[in-house]
Design a protein around this motif. Structure first.
Motif, mmCIF file in Angstrom:
data_model
loop_
_atom_site.group_PDB
_atom_site.id
_atom_site.type_symbol
_atom_site.label_atom_id
_atom_site.label_comp_id
_atom_site.label_asym_id
_atom_site.label_seq_id
_atom_site.Cartn_x
_atom_site.Cartn_y
_atom_site.Cartn_z
ATOM 1 N N THR A 52 -10.980 2.972 -4.906
ATOM 2 C CA THR A 52 -10.005 4.011 -4.553
ATOM 3 C C THR A 52 -8.629 3.728 -5.146
ATOM 4 N N GLY A 53 -8.504 2.617 -5.887
ATOM 5 C CA GLY A 53 -7.230 2.293 -6.518
ATOM 6 C C GLY A 53 -6.282 1.495 -5.652
ATOM 7 N N SER A 54 -6.798 0.907 -4.562
ATOM 8 C CA SER A 54 -5.942 0.182 -3.623
ATOM 9 C C SER A 54 -6.286 -1.304 -3.593
ATOM 10 N N VAL A 55 -5.351 -2.094 -3.060
ATOM 11 C CA VAL A 55 -5.588 -3.512 -2.802
ATOM 12 C C VAL A 55 -5.247 -3.785 -1.344
ATOM 13 N N SER A 56 -5.866 -4.817 -0.789
ATOM 14 C CA SER A 56 -5.594 -5.206 0.589
ATOM 15 C C SER A 56 -4.785 -6.496 0.583
ATOM 16 N N LEU A 57 -3.612 -6.458 1.224
ATOM 17 C CA LEU A 57 -2.706 -7.600 1.221
ATOM 18 C C LEU A 57 -2.333 -7.977 2.655
ATOM 19 N N PRO A 58 -1.985 -9.243 2.873
ATOM 20 C CA PRO A 58 -1.634 -9.676 4.232
ATOM 21 C C PRO A 58 -0.428 -8.915 4.778
ATOM 22 N N LEU A 59 -0.472 -8.652 6.060
ATOM 23 C CA LEU A 59 0.581 -7.987 6.828
ATOM 24 C C LEU A 59 0.649 -6.481 6.582
ATOM 25 N N ILE A 60 0.627 -6.046 5.321
ATOM 26 C CA ILE A 60 0.826 -4.613 5.047
ATOM 27 C C ILE A 60 -0.480 -3.862 4.836
ATOM 28 N N GLY A 61 -1.605 -4.580 4.733
ATOM 29 C CA GLY A 61 -2.900 -3.925 4.623
ATOM 30 C C GLY A 61 -3.150 -3.288 3.267
ATOM 31 N N SER A 62 -3.781 -2.110 3.269
ATOM 32 C CA SER A 62 -4.192 -1.439 2.039
ATOM 33 C C SER A 62 -3.013 -0.703 1.399
ATOM 34 N N VAL A 63 -2.843 -0.935 0.085
ATOM 35 C CA VAL A 63 -1.744 -0.302 -0.652
ATOM 36 C C VAL A 63 -2.292 0.272 -1.956
ATOM 37 N N PRO A 64 -2.095 1.568 -2.237
ATOM 38 C CA PRO A 64 -2.561 2.142 -3.507
ATOM 39 C C PRO A 64 -1.661 1.713 -4.665
ATOM 40 N N LEU A 65 -2.273 1.113 -5.696
ATOM 41 C CA LEU A 65 -1.504 0.639 -6.847
ATOM 42 C C LEU A 65 -1.976 1.232 -8.172
ATOM 43 N N ALA A 66 -3.160 1.844 -8.195
ATOM 44 C CA ALA A 66 -3.689 2.390 -9.444
ATOM 45 C C ALA A 66 -2.736 3.437 -10.015
ATOM 46 N N GLY A 67 -2.520 3.363 -11.321
ATOM 47 C CA GLY A 67 -1.625 4.299 -11.987
ATOM 48 C C GLY A 67 -0.201 3.808 -12.107
ATOM 49 N N LEU A 68 0.123 2.692 -11.435
ATOM 50 C CA LEU A 68 1.471 2.132 -11.505
ATOM 51 C C LEU A 68 1.535 1.037 -12.561
ATOM 52 N N THR A 69 2.710 0.835 -13.129
ATOM 53 C CA THR A 69 2.920 -0.331 -13.975
ATOM 54 C C THR A 69 3.114 -1.545 -13.071
ATOM 55 N N ALA A 70 3.083 -2.736 -13.657
ATOM 56 C CA ALA A 70 3.301 -3.946 -12.865
ATOM 57 C C ALA A 70 4.675 -3.914 -12.202
ATOM 58 N N GLN A 71 5.673 -3.437 -12.921
ATOM 59 C CA GLN A 71 7.029 -3.376 -12.370
ATOM 60 C C GLN A 71 7.102 -2.413 -11.191
ATOM 61 N N GLN A 72 6.469 -1.253 -11.328
ATOM 62 C CA GLN A 72 6.467 -0.281 -10.233
ATOM 63 C C GLN A 72 5.731 -0.827 -9.017
ATOM 64 N N ALA A 73 4.616 -1.526 -9.264
ATOM 65 C CA ALA A 73 3.849 -2.104 -8.160
ATOM 66 C C ALA A 73 4.659 -3.185 -7.450
ATOM 67 N N GLU A 74 5.363 -4.011 -8.216
ATOM 68 C CA GLU A 74 6.205 -5.041 -7.610
ATOM 69 C C GLU A 74 7.278 -4.421 -6.724
ATOM 70 N N ALA A 75 7.899 -3.356 -7.210
ATOM 71 C CA ALA A 75 8.953 -2.692 -6.436
ATOM 72 C C ALA A 75 8.393 -2.084 -5.150
ATOM 73 N N LEU A 76 7.211 -1.468 -5.256
ATOM 74 C CA LEU A 76 6.590 -0.857 -4.079
ATOM 75 C C LEU A 76 6.245 -1.913 -3.033
ATOM 76 N N LEU A 77 5.648 -3.017 -3.475
ATOM 77 C CA LEU A 77 5.254 -4.070 -2.535
ATOM 78 C C LEU A 77 6.479 -4.749 -1.923
ATOM 79 N N ALA A 78 7.510 -4.960 -2.728
ATOM 80 C CA ALA A 78 8.734 -5.560 -2.196
ATOM 81 C C ALA A 78 9.347 -4.664 -1.116
ATOM 82 N N LYS A 79 9.303 -3.360 -1.342
ATOM 83 C CA LYS A 79 9.837 -2.422 -0.349
ATOM 84 C C LYS A 79 9.048 -2.486 0.949
ATOM 85 N N LYS A 80 7.710 -2.514 0.829
ATOM 86 C CA LYS A 80 6.871 -2.535 2.030
ATOM 87 C C LYS A 80 7.057 -3.828 2.822
#
Length: 206
Positions: A52-80
């Motif tokens: 489904t384009g998501s990853v499961s990470l500690p504390l924040i659970g499932s986060v959709p990352l497919a379609g993002l660049t590495a920089q965009q994904a880093e910014a999204l995860l840092a925000k969460k």
């Protein structure tokens, strides 16, 4: 809210993933990502992007990352993580394994078709996959169509000679891109006209 440990003076920050991967690459399903939060070693782990384009990470659970660049994904995860769990988290994301993706190459090339692509690919390499330009190919007017948020955008036009000479950078190709190599209409029409003249000469009673 847990406070993020402050690094000691002189301690080097981790390398950002953009130092080792082209920033234009978009995360896709089945990509293997190395995730880390600087100063919080327990958060470090490898995760694979699911169907489904998501990853499961500690504390924040499932986060959709497919379609993002590495920089965009880093910014999204840092925000969460920064919203409820960590103070000013420095998130690092490295794409360890690239997924197999597909592009379409059409028009005046030796072998038009749909090609699977693993990892990063440039326009020059993509055309090489298709056997290069065919007869009468307009290599100074190669069109690149790219879907943006599910909608086709205006094509970008590239001159292969300028790319080869280093005048302009060789663009990175993304999954689902469509490359169209135009054929020189005037030269094609001239060839067809000459061919018809030859046939008429050989067979005047036609």
């Amino acid at each position: 809210m847990d406070a993020k440990p402050t690094p000691a003076t002189g301690e080097a920050a981790p390398l950002n993933s953009l130092a080792v991967i082209n920033p234009d690459y978009r995360i896709g399903t089945n990509d293997l990502l190395e995730f880390d939060v600087f100063g919080v070693p327990d958060m470090r782990r490898s995760v694979r992007v699911n169907a489904t384009g998501s990853v499961s990470l500690p504390l924040i659970g499932s986060v959709p990352l497919a379609g993002l660049t590495a920089q965009q994904a880093e910014a999204l995860l840092a925000k969460k993580y920064g919203e409820n769990y960590l103070q000013n988290p420095q998130v690092s994301l490295f794409i360890r394994e690239f997924t197999t993706q597909r592009i379409t190459i059409e028009g005046a090339v030796a072998k038009p078709g749909i090609y699977p692509v693993t990892g990063q690919l440039t326009l020059l390499r993509a055309l090489a996959l298709a056997g290069g330009g065919a007869q009468y190919a307009e290599l100074n007017e190669i069109m690149l169509f790219r879907n943006t948020r599910g909608q086709p955008s205006e094509p970008k036009v590239f001159d292969l000679d300028k790319i080869r000479s280093g005048e302009v950078p060789d663009p990175i190709i993304q999954s689902d891109d469509v490359i169209v190599v135009k054929r020189n209409a005037k030269r094609t029409a001239l060839r067809d006209s000459l061919f018809r003249d030859i046939l008429d000469t050989i067979n005047p009673f036609k």
